[in-house]
Design an enzyme around this catalytic site. Structure first.
Site, PDB file in Angstrom:
ATOM      1  CB  SER A 160      -0.936  -0.111   1.230  1.00  0.00           C
ATOM      2  OG  SER A 160      -2.024   0.759   1.073  1.00  0.00           O
ATOM      3  CG  ASP A 260      -7.097  -2.301  -3.411  1.00  0.00           C
ATOM      4  OD1 ASP A 260      -7.461  -1.594  -3.027  1.00  0.00           O
ATOM      5  OD2 ASP A 260      -5.626  -2.684  -3.371  1.00  0.00           O
ATOM      6  CG  HIS A 290      -5.928  -1.959   0.163  1.00  0.00           C
ATOM      7  ND1 HIS A 290      -5.133  -1.591  -0.876  1.00  0.00           N
ATOM      8  CD2 HIS A 290      -5.413  -1.519   1.412  1.00  0.00           C
ATOM      9  CE1 HIS A 290      -4.163  -0.854  -0.376  1.00  0.00           C
ATOM     10  NE2 HIS A 290      -4.060  -0.594   0.939  1.00  0.00           N
TER      11      HIS A 290
END
Length: 318
Positions: A160, A260, A290
């Site tokens: 991320s 995501d 995610h």
């Protein structure tokens, strides 16, 4: 290797039910990020049962950057993983990622170092980036500072926001002409600056920006805390997809999640790396959303992810 991309699937009924449990009504992150940090620490639980050593690197201005060294149960390789955690540049730390990092070290048979970079809004951009760059440079030049006689090949890895930091650190090292990591692994990375469903070029923001654990508004809130000046978010050190020159980058493994909000921008970055002549493997994990790295190490998506990473790291360098 490129995974075949199915277009915008509908989650199966069981997955929809699970999403109903994990997609609670969102908090206002700009106001409630301290509560999110506390919740993460409570959920993470104790961290003392893993083989880990705490070290630190001194930055140029004198502040210390904590680094946690994870020793695998069985070390089978001499190369080292340097890991940057996720959390929107605002939450997360080496404690909340200890279980995930220990599992990665065990699965790959490699020593893993996790960086506790400074977080926004107390330390906005470029503080976190500067910390990650500093630790990477020290590891490339002076591995003995972290009690590593020889770091061997170094892989930068992050998920991320951490994947974002991997990308921009590699870009900065390439621009400065210094030593480079041997590989980079980007897990569902953030690579773009605009996550407004009305203006973003990426369909995944519109498709998965609500009703999933990470929402489009969450990313906009994180970005506002990390880079308060909206114009500055177009800096390639914030949005690596905007970089003019991506030549000379380390071989990359980019792994996205099918459901995501960040899926399309991560895959766009992989495509741009490949177009610039770099070696790139792109994988999309099906029926995942995610943040799945933080699931228990025996969860199916995590097992598959560990296998992908290990296979990538075990291959000879091109």
């Amino acid at each position: 290797m490129v995974t075949e991309r199915t277009e915008n699937p509908t989650p199966p009924p069981l997955l929809n039910a699970m999403l109903g449990l994990v997609s609670a009504p969102r908090l206002n992150i700009r106001q409630n990020y301290p509560r999110l940090r506390l919740l993460q620490r409570l959920v993470a639980g104790p961290t003392g049962r893993f083989q880990a050593l705490d070290r630190s690197i001194v930055a140029d201005d004198g502040h210390e950057i904590p680094v946690r060294v994870f020793l695998p149960k069985q070390q089978t390789h001499d190369d080292v993983i340097l890991f940057f955690h996720g959390g929107g540049w605002v939450i997360g730390n080496i404690d909340t990622y200890t279980a995930s990092c220990a599992a990665l070290a065990d699965a790959t048979g490699r020593v893993l170092l996790s960086v506790d970079y400074r977080l926004a809004p107390e330390h906005p951009f470029p503080a976190g980036f500067d910390d990650c760059l500093r630790v990477t440079q020290v590891l490339l030049h002076e591995p003995d500072v972290l009690d590593l006689d020889d770091a061997g090949a170094i892989t930068l890895m992050g998920d991320s926001a951490g994947g974002n930091l991997v990308a921009v650190v590699c870009q900065q090292l390439r621009s400065s002409g210094g030593p480079m990591p041997s590989r980079q692994v980007l897990l569902y990375p953030a690579t773009w600056y605009d996550h407004d469903p009305a203006t973003t070029p990426f369909d995944s923001v519109r498709l998965y920006g609500t009703g999933y654990p990470l929402k489009a508004q969450d990313i906009m809130d994180y970005m506002a805390l990390y880079v308060p000046d909206a114009a500055a978010r177009r800096d390639p050190r914030v949005a690596p997809l905007l970089a003019d020159d991506l030549t000379g980058q380390p071989p990359a493994l980019v792994v996205t999640a099918e459901l995501d909000v960040l899926r399309d921008e991560g895959e766009a970055y992989a495509d741009k790396l490949r177009e610039a002549g770099n070696s790139v493997r792109l994988e999309r994990q099906p029926s995942t959303w995610h943040g799945y790295l933080s699931l228990p190490r025996f969860a199916g998506p995590v097992v598959r992810l560990h296998d992908m990473i290990t296979e990538f790291l075990d291959q000879p360098l091109p």
